[in-house]
Design a protein around this motif. Structure first.
Motif, PDB file in Angstrom:
ATOM      1  N   SER A  65      61.683  84.871  46.145  1.00 16.16           N
ATOM      2  CA  SER A  65      62.859  83.918  46.431  1.00 16.16           C
ATOM      3  C   SER A  65      63.654  84.302  47.698  1.00 16.16           C
ATOM      4  CB  SER A  65      63.155  83.375  45.542  1.00 16.16           C
ATOM      5  OG  SER A  65      64.377  82.347  45.813  1.00 16.16           O
ATOM      6  N   ASN A  66      63.413  83.777  49.170  1.00 17.99           N
ATOM      7  CA  ASN A  66      64.178  83.722  49.705  1.00 17.99           C
ATOM      8  C   ASN A  66      64.819  82.445  50.286  1.00 17.99           C
ATOM      9  OD1 ASN A  66      65.786  85.262  52.290  1.00 17.99           O
ATOM     10  ND2 ASN A  66      63.792  85.822  53.864  1.00 17.99           N
ATOM     11  N   PRO A  67      66.213  82.240  50.021  1.00 19.09           N
ATOM     12  CA  PRO A  67      66.502  80.706  50.264  1.00 19.09           C
ATOM     13  C   PRO A  67      67.095  80.361  51.391  1.00 19.09           C
ATOM     14  CG  PRO A  67      67.689  81.752  48.551  1.00 19.09           C
ATOM     15  CD  PRO A  67      66.737  82.874  48.587  1.00 19.09           C
ATOM     16  N   GLU A  68      67.572  79.836  52.029  1.00 16.07           N
ATOM     17  CA  GLU A  68      67.638  79.640  53.239  1.00 16.07           C
ATOM     18  C   GLU A  68      69.927  79.941  53.785  1.00 16.07           C
ATOM     19  OE1 GLU A  68      66.551  80.008  56.451  1.00 16.07           O
ATOM     20  OE2 GLU A  68      64.658  80.292  55.284  1.00 16.07           O
ATOM     21  N   SER A  69      69.941  79.461  51.800  1.00 16.08           N
ATOM     22  CA  SER A  69      71.765  79.404  52.172  1.00 16.08           C
ATOM     23  C   SER A  69      71.534  80.795  51.714  1.00 16.08           C
ATOM     24  CB  SER A  69      71.316  78.122  51.088  1.00 16.08           C
ATOM     25  OG  SER A  69      72.723  78.552  50.955  1.00 16.08           O
ATOM     26  N   SER A 111      68.447  86.260  46.327  1.00 19.13           N
ATOM     27  CA  SER A 111      67.763  86.188  47.133  1.00 19.13           C
ATOM     28  C   SER A 111      66.394  87.122  45.848  1.00 19.13           C
ATOM     29  CB  SER A 111      67.016  86.483  48.098  1.00 19.13           C
ATOM     30  OG  SER A 111      67.931  87.937  48.363  1.00 19.13           O
ATOM     31  N   GLY A 164      63.955  89.263  57.004  1.00 19.94           N
ATOM     32  CA  GLY A 164      64.751  87.448  56.833  1.00 19.94           C
ATOM     33  C   GLY A 164      63.180  87.029  57.501  1.00 19.94           C
ATOM     34  N   ASP A 181      59.373  85.392  56.084  1.00 21.73           N
ATOM     35  CA  ASP A 181      59.036  85.498  54.140  1.00 21.73           C
ATOM     36  C   ASP A 181      57.274  86.400  54.863  1.00 21.73           C
ATOM     37  OD1 ASP A 181      60.158  83.328  53.405  1.00 21.73           O
ATOM     38  OD2 ASP A 181      59.740  82.155  53.883  1.00 21.73           O
TER      39      ASP A 181
END
Length: 98
Positions: A28-32, A37, A43, A45
């Motif tokens: 999980s790599n959310p932008e927020s 994460s 940065g 994916d």
């Protein structure tokens, strides 16, 4: 002793297998910045997927290694058990002959 080492090796192997599967399927790599994460290192994916694939591969190799080691310990236990029984049988036969 080798039976306990065999069981321990198989348990460690299952642990490494679980870690490898975790690295493969939990990402999980959310932008927020508010959300956390999971298994994200840089940065992009694609880079994170490559890094996680390398981690998963190393954990799977360790799992295979410990599985082989556990099998060798189990073989050692079985061979030593039957060789002791064979030695006891031979010693009884030699005592009965004399």
């Amino acid at each position: 002793m080798s039976k306990k080492l065999s069981i321990t090796s198989f348990i460690v192997s299952l642990g490494f297998l679980a870690l490898g599967l975790y690295k493969m399927f939990v990402y999980s790599n959310p932008e927020s910045f508010i959300l956390s994460s999971k298994n994200a290192y840089v940065g992009g994916d694609a880079y994170n997927y490559i890094i996680n694939a390398n981690y998963a591969t190393s954990f799977f190799v360790l799992a295979i290694g410990f599985t082989i080691l556990g099998g060798l310990f189990l073989i050692n236990h079985t061979v030593s058990k039957y060789s002791r029984l064979l030695l006891i049988k031979i010693s009884r036969e030699t005592k009965n002959k004399s």
